[in-house]
Motif scaffolding. Structure first.
Motif, PDB file in Angstrom:
ATOM      1  N   SER A   1      43.163  69.477 -56.195  1.00  0.00           N
ATOM      2  CA  SER A   1      43.351  68.883 -55.035  1.00  0.00           C
ATOM      3  C   SER A   1      42.653  68.465 -54.791  1.00  0.00           C
ATOM      4  N   GLU A   2      41.607  69.351 -54.532  1.00  0.00           N
ATOM      5  CA  GLU A   2      40.675  69.460 -53.323  1.00  0.00           C
ATOM      6  C   GLU A   2      39.999  67.938 -53.277  1.00  0.00           C
ATOM      7  N   TRP A   3      39.420  67.077 -55.075  1.00  0.00           N
ATOM      8  CA  TRP A   3      38.875  66.893 -54.930  1.00  0.00           C
ATOM      9  C   TRP A   3      39.213  65.122 -54.270  1.00  0.00           C
ATOM     10  N   LEU A   4      40.819  65.231 -53.877  1.00  0.00           N
ATOM     11  CA  LEU A   4      41.513  63.507 -53.789  1.00  0.00           C
ATOM     12  C   LEU A   4      40.704  63.468 -52.094  1.00  0.00           C
ATOM     13  N   LEU A   5      40.769  64.125 -51.278  1.00  0.00           N
ATOM     14  CA  LEU A   5      39.849  64.365 -50.129  1.00  0.00           C
ATOM     15  C   LEU A   5      38.573  63.224 -49.801  1.00  0.00           C
ATOM     16  N   LEU A   6      37.868  63.942 -51.142  1.00  0.00           N
ATOM     17  CA  LEU A   6      36.221  63.795 -50.980  1.00  0.00           C
ATOM     18  C   LEU A   6      36.079  62.159 -50.473  1.00  0.00           C
ATOM     19  N   LEU A   7      36.728  60.907 -51.401  1.00  0.00           N
ATOM     20  CA  LEU A   7      36.620  59.492 -50.930  1.00  0.00           C
ATOM     21  C   LEU A   7      36.945  59.311 -49.518  1.00  0.00           C
ATOM     22  N   PRO A   8      38.244  59.701 -49.555  1.00  0.00           N
ATOM     23  CA  PRO A   8      38.197  59.411 -47.993  1.00  0.00           C
ATOM     24  C   PRO A   8      37.670  59.775 -46.402  1.00  0.00           C
ATOM     25  N   SER A   9      37.355  61.274 -46.722  1.00  0.00           N
ATOM     26  CA  SER A   9      36.818  62.049 -45.865  1.00  0.00           C
ATOM     27  C   SER A   9      34.868  60.804 -45.819  1.00  0.00           C
ATOM     28  N   LEU A  10      34.894  60.811 -46.977  1.00  0.00           N
ATOM     29  CA  LEU A  10      33.102  60.113 -46.616  1.00  0.00           C
ATOM     30  C   LEU A  10      33.409  58.755 -46.398  1.00  0.00           C
ATOM     31  N   LEU A  11      34.267  57.543 -46.378  1.00  0.00           N
ATOM     32  CA  LEU A  11      34.960  56.815 -46.302  1.00  0.00           C
ATOM     33  C   LEU A  11      34.914  56.594 -44.343  1.00  0.00           C
TER      34      LEU A  11
ATOM     35  N   PRO B   1      36.722  68.382 -69.352  1.00  0.00           N
ATOM     36  CA  PRO B   1      37.840  67.490 -68.008  1.00  0.00           C
ATOM     37  C   PRO B   1      39.134  67.433 -67.797  1.00  0.00           C
ATOM     38  N   SER B   2      38.549  67.288 -66.636  1.00  0.00           N
ATOM     39  CA  SER B   2      40.595  67.472 -65.667  1.00  0.00           C
ATOM     40  C   SER B   2      40.757  66.133 -64.219  1.00  0.00           C
ATOM     41  N   VAL B   3      41.915  65.784 -65.221  1.00  0.00           N
ATOM     42  CA  VAL B   3      41.833  64.542 -64.067  1.00  0.00           C
ATOM     43  C   VAL B   3      43.467  64.791 -62.964  1.00  0.00           C
ATOM     44  N   VAL B   4      42.919  64.908 -61.413  1.00  0.00           N
ATOM     45  CA  VAL B   4      43.451  64.928 -60.849  1.00  0.00           C
ATOM     46  C   VAL B   4      43.961  63.720 -59.812  1.00  0.00           C
ATOM     47  N   GLY B   5      45.133  62.835 -59.362  1.00  0.00           N
ATOM     48  CA  GLY B   5      45.764  61.829 -59.331  1.00  0.00           C
ATOM     49  C   GLY B   5      47.098  62.032 -58.188  1.00  0.00           C
TER      50      GLY B   5
ATOM     51  N   ALA C   1      43.769  58.188 -58.381  1.00  0.00           N
ATOM     52  CA  ALA C   1      43.177  59.312 -59.987  1.00  0.00           C
ATOM     53  C   ALA C   1      41.758  59.129 -59.731  1.00  0.00           C
ATOM     54  N   LEU C   2      41.879  60.622 -60.093  1.00  0.00           N
ATOM     55  CA  LEU C   2      40.475  60.754 -60.663  1.00  0.00           C
ATOM     56  C   LEU C   2      40.187  61.565 -61.428  1.00  0.00           C
ATOM     57  N   ARG C   3      38.695  61.211 -62.558  1.00  0.00           N
ATOM     58  CA  ARG C   3      38.845  61.629 -63.901  1.00  0.00           C
ATOM     59  C   ARG C   3      37.705  62.253 -63.672  1.00  0.00           C
ATOM     60  N   LEU C   4      37.476  64.442 -63.762  1.00  0.00           N
ATOM     61  CA  LEU C   4      36.777  64.421 -63.128  1.00  0.00           C
ATOM     62  C   LEU C   4      35.726  65.112 -64.921  1.00  0.00           C
TER      63      LEU C   4
ATOM     64  N   ILE D   1      33.426  54.730 -57.781  1.00  0.00           N
ATOM     65  CA  ILE D   1      33.600  54.550 -58.969  1.00  0.00           C
ATOM     66  C   ILE D   1      33.337  56.021 -59.588  1.00  0.00           C
ATOM     67  N   ALA D   2      31.910  55.911 -59.741  1.00  0.00           N
ATOM     68  CA  ALA D   2      31.841  57.426 -61.333  1.00  0.00           C
ATOM     69  C   ALA D   2      33.421  58.217 -61.245  1.00  0.00           C
ATOM     70  N   LEU D   3      34.154  58.706 -60.326  1.00  0.00           N
ATOM     71  CA  LEU D   3      34.866  59.074 -60.222  1.00  0.00           C
ATOM     72  C   LEU D   3      36.430  58.872 -60.361  1.00  0.00           C
ATOM     73  N   ALA D   4      36.586  57.753 -60.698  1.00  0.00           N
ATOM     74  CA  ALA D   4      38.446  57.136 -61.067  1.00  0.00           C
ATOM     75  C   ALA D   4      38.404  56.843 -62.256  1.00  0.00           C
ATOM     76  N   ASP D   5      39.454  57.218 -62.757  1.00  0.00           N
ATOM     77  CA  ASP D   5      40.448  57.528 -63.411  1.00  0.00           C
ATOM     78  C   ASP D   5      40.939  55.901 -63.921  1.00  0.00           C
ATOM     79  N   ASN D   6      41.817  55.881 -62.463  1.00  0.00           N
ATOM     80  CA  ASN D   6      42.421  54.412 -62.514  1.00  0.00           C
ATOM     81  C   ASN D   6      41.649  53.559 -62.637  1.00  0.00           C
ATOM     82  N   LEU D   7      41.906  52.360 -63.947  1.00  0.00           N
ATOM     83  CA  LEU D   7      40.926  51.343 -63.915  1.00  0.00           C
ATOM     84  C   LEU D   7      40.809  50.066 -62.647  1.00  0.00           C
TER      85      LEU D   7
END
Lengths: 136, 769
Positions: free
Chosen positions: B3-13, B57-61, B73-76, B125-131
């Motif tokens: 779930s460290e992927w979940l930190l990517l977007l907030p830190s970029l923003l 593939p995997s999903v974290v969210g 939720a992100l789809r990798l 957009i690339a990584l989102a799993d939830n529409l």
């Protein structure tokens, strides 16, 4: 319009109508009357005087700004309401004092103060609006 | 995949929002810092991609707003990480390029902030799993694009272009949201991973056609498909780094990406293939043809981009089949790299020569020899000539189309478009360097290193992978995992002499021919100019204009400053709202009470009041009308007396008297008050009667239909005992409902102050009464 009859009559009517207004205020609790009616009679009194003698003369007789009356009325109303709070009761609870007088029982209470505040405020409102319109 | 992927977007923003701080320290050179950050992100994404190829593939969210169904939720998986890799890679080059290109311009912080937000949103957009999450990021990119296109906001054309892009992509976003809601309803979840398993159920569902069309609209507006394509060439008002990133490599690809994502759910049906295929074809041809007629370098490249997006959409029409899905991924990558490089090249040349006009660019090999090398490489890439990576992509495209029957139209379209790309590449990336040295340009103007390095890097990146094609095959295969069938297991530069090679050679030859005919094309373009008045762009302008004009008319009609018209609107609305319920309830009138037997004096009083009321509109002057109004009031007061309400009667008499005085004073001040005209009076009479009848009807309806014990009983019981008063009305006012009275006199006080304030503004001569 300076009509002599109206001027003389209004000079006499003003104090009479003011007495009547206070009379209405005091009898309101048991008989038709009350703060609103009294206030309207008082406003009519001053308006009659203003139509006859002019706006400045009426304001001089009133001795304050009508806006001050509004403020005073609101303060009195709040005081009446807070009296209940001072006695550890909810805001706007009526407190009554019962006095035995030779001619019967007299109940005096904060609702009378409340009504007096309403009297002052409504007088102020009516005179404020009407006297502003008189400003040519 | 943690779930460290979940930190990517907030830190970029967060980093994007802190960009102004960096700009204050480093100025435009902060771009190099951001480029380093983007490179880091690209590396992380690549590592994730490698892990996905190994483990799947995997999903974290985490849940975010469960009541709305929105999860963070992100789809990798292969496709998402591939797109993210592309965004990161091109983004690195763009940040570095911007550091050199924008030097000396203003608002550095805002630029990098918007670009950073865009970067983060594209990754979202690339990584989102939830529409729904995807939709949020989708709209965020539209918003960032608006800020970036309109960056030079003193320029009116930039503002107009930014608004146009925003309106079109945001309208598409709305369609996207509607489509998402329908798909989630059909599939039972907002999660892409869950929906991908429900493909058959969704395709059979009743919502399928509507959902598909809405989602396609969303994708088409974003990816500038016909007829929504016109915002893209106009968006060239943006600074070149923005064009190179948003409008060639990233934002416009979002629509294609969405199509590839949704193909497993919605694809494979006649509807999907038909609409997508033909829309793509139309766009590919239109874009290619219009590119040939341009003389502005950026617009030419923009139209070529539109055409390439059309080709990608054509491929997406069949993306449920793994061959096409992989071909689309290949071309997407190749195009992003060479188009980004081409925009940067054009920007650098414009920087050197001071103009964007192709006809004035000549002999620039002396001024910028390194750029000439970059130009040659980019041209080879765009023309899909070996050893460019785009050659592999084109071969795969043609192989996929040739593998099935009935694809002839698409094959022809691909070849035609490729030929046009050859011509465009020659015109923008080769011709300016060849030929006689023109007088344009400032000799001795040294290009910043970034303006050479960035396009050169991207150009090389568009060619180098071809040499490692075999090693890259599993990476691209992973993007097509969700599709059916198997992607071709081998990617190679040389497949032997086969049909695809022949067709490629044919298109290149065609392109050379087009390049030779370019001047004639341009003349044709000028002659065909007036046709644009019938095109989609004109329709947009007309639509927006009509909307604004009708809004203005409505506002001026309803809010015209006249009290009478406001009152009319109010009364008519009231009548319109109440007419049906009252009509339905008419049978109930009088049903709840005993029969009425009026006394004769009550009838007389009623007639008196009615007579006075009708005299008001019939009065000759305002003062007569006021007197009649007073009569009505006194009549009502007498009614109060008759029915035993002395307090009310007294108050009514007094109020009516003061009201007459007030109206007289008001009309006295309004020296030019006129009585209304005949029609005005009749209209007023009708409106008044209507409301009066309505009120009387309501009063009659509510008589005798009390649902609860009247409050009056409560007060009657307690008035003397608890409140020491016999006048129940007064006791209610000052004791039982004292809070209401307090509120009322406060409001009265405010009204008095308001009246005084209004009267203090002396009307100037010429103001309407």
């Amino acid at each position: 319009m300076k009509s002599l009859i109206l001027q003389t009559a209004s000079r006499v009517m003003l104090p009479l109508l003011l007495f009547f207004a206070i009379f209405l205020l005091l009898r309101g609790h048991h008989l038709p009357g009350g703060g609103f009616s009294g206030a309207l009679v008082a406003s009519s009194a001053y308006m009659l005087f203003a139509i006859a003698h002019g706006r400045e003369a009426a304001l001089a007789r009133l001795r304050t700004d009508p806006q001050r009356l509004i403020g005073a009325g609101l303060c009195v109303v709040l005081a009446a309401g807070l009296a209940g709070v001072a006695a550890d009761l909810p805001f706007l609870t009526g407190l009554w004092l019962s006095m035995e007088l030779p001619w019967g029982r007299l109940d005096v209470g904060t609702p009378l103060l409340f009504d007096a505040g309403v009297f002052l405020a409504v007088t102020g409102v009516a005179l404020s609006i009407l006297l502003s319109l008189l400003e040519a | 995949m943690g779930s460290e992927w979940l930190l990517l977007l907030p830190s970029l923003l967060l980093a994007a929002l802190l960009a102004p701080v960096a700009c204050r320290r480093l100025g435009w050179s902060a771009g190099y810092v951001f480029a380093a950050g983007a490179l880091l992100v690209t590396g992380v994404v690549a590592a994730g991609w490698a892990a996905v190829i190994e483990h799947g593939p995997s999903v974290v969210g985490v849940p975010w707003m469960p009541a709305l169904g929105l999860d963070y939720a992100l789809r990798l998986d292969g496709l998402g990480l591939f797109f993210a890799f592309l965004i990161g890679g091109v983004g690195t080059a763009v940040f570095a390029y911007a550091a050199g290109y924008m030097r000396g311009a203003a608002r550095c912080g805002r630029f990098y902030s918007s670009l950073g937000v865009f970067f983060a949103a594209m990754l979202g957009i690339a990584l989102a799993d939830n529409l729904l999450l995807l939709f949020v990021f989708w709209e965020l990119t539209s918003f960032a694009s608006f800020l970036l296109i309109g960056f030079d906001h003193e320029d009116e054309s930039a503002r107009a272009a930014a608004t146009q892009a925003l309106l079109i992509t945001a309208a598409g976003g709305l369609a996207l949201l509607a489509g998402v809601l329908l798909v989630a309803e059909a599939g039972g979840s907002y999660s892409l991973s869950a929906l991908m398993r429900q493909g058959d159920a969704i395709r059979a569902h009743a919502y399928y056609p509507a959902a598909t069309l809405l989602l396609l609209t969303g994708a088409f507006t974003k990816s500038a498909q016909f007829p929504f394509h016109f915002w893209l060439p106009n968006a060239m008002a943006a600074p070149t780094p923005v064009s190179a990133y948003l409008h060639s490599a990233a934002m416009v690809k979002a629509g294609i990406f969405l199509l590839l994502r949704l193909a497993p759910l919605l694809g494979g049906t006649a509807l999907w293939q038909g609409v997508t295929g033909w829309a793509g074809l139309a766009t590919a041809i239109t874009g290619a043809v219009m590119a040939l007629g341009q003389t502005d370098s950026k617009r030419m490249v923009a139209y070529a981009t539109v055409s390439a997006l059309g080709v990608l959409v054509m491929l997406a029409a069949q993306a449920h089949d793994a061959r096409y899905a992989q071909a689309a991924a290949l071309f997407l990558a190749a195009h992003a790299l060479y188009k980004g490089a081409l925009f940067m090249l054009a920007g650098s040349l414009a920087h050197v020569t001071g103009t964007r006009e192709l006809t004035r660019w000549s002999g620039l090999r002396r001024t910028a020899p390194a750029l000439a090398v970059a130009g040659a490489i980019v041209a080879a890439s765009m023309a899909a000539v070996p050893p460019a990576f785009s050659f592999i992509a084109k071969e795969e495209m043609l192989a996929a189309y040739l593998s099935g029957p009935g694809q002839d139209a698409f094959v022809v379209a691909v070849l035609f478009a490729s030929g046009c790309y050859v011509a465009v590449a020659a015109a923008v990336a080769v011709r300016p360097f060849a030929g006689p040295i023109a007088a344009a340009g400032e000799p001795g103007h040294r290009l910043p290193a970034a303006l050479i390095a960035a396009p050169l890097t991207l150009a090389v990146a568009g060619v180098a992978p071809a040499f490692w094609a075999e090693a890259l095959a599993p990476w691209f295969a992973s993007t097509a995992v969700a599709a059916q069938g198997a992607a071709p297991p081998q990617l190679a530069l040389w497949h032997g002499v086969n049909a695809e090679l022949g067709l490629s050679a044919l298109s290149v030859a065609f392109g050379a021919l087009l390049f030779a005919m370019l001047p004639a094309m341009r003349r044709l373009g000028v002659k065909a100019g007036p046709l644009a008045a019938y095109g989609p762009a004109a329709a947009y302008r007309w639509g927006v204009g009509a909307l604004l004009a009708s809004a203005r008319q409505l506002t001026q009609g309803l809010q015209n400053g006249r009290l009478t018209s406001y009152l009319y609107v109010f009364f008519v609305a009231l009548l319109a709202a109440c007419v049906i319920p009252v009509w339905n309830a008419i049978p109930l009138i009088g049903s709840g009470q005993e029969s009425i037997s009026p006394r004769f004096y009550e009838v007389l009083l009623a007639l008196f009041i009615a007579l006075a009321a009708f005299s008001v509109p019939a009065a000759a002057s305002p003062f007569a009308a006021v007197a009649a109004l007073g009569m009505v009031g006194y009549g009502v007061a007498i009614a109060f007396v008759l029915f035993g309400a002395p307090d009310l009667a007294m108050t009514q008499f007094l109020i009516e008297t003061l009201m007459i005085v007030l109206f007289v004073l008001v009309f006295f001040r309004m020296k030019d008050a006129r009585t209304p005209s005949r029609p005005g009076k009749v209209l007023g009479l009708l409106a008044g009667m209507g409301v009066g009848v309505l009120m009387a009807g309501l009063a009659l309806l509510t008589q005798g239909h009390a649902h609860q014990r009247p409050v009056a009983d409560y007060f009657t019981e307690r008035s003397l005992s608890a409140a020491h008063g016999r006048n129940i009305v007064n006791v209610i006012l000052v004791d039982f409902r004292a809070a209401d009275t307090l509120g009322e006199i406060t409001v009265l006080g405010l009204a008095a102050i308001g009246v005084r304030a209004l009267l203090a503004f002396k009307a100037k001569p010429g103001d309407r009464a």
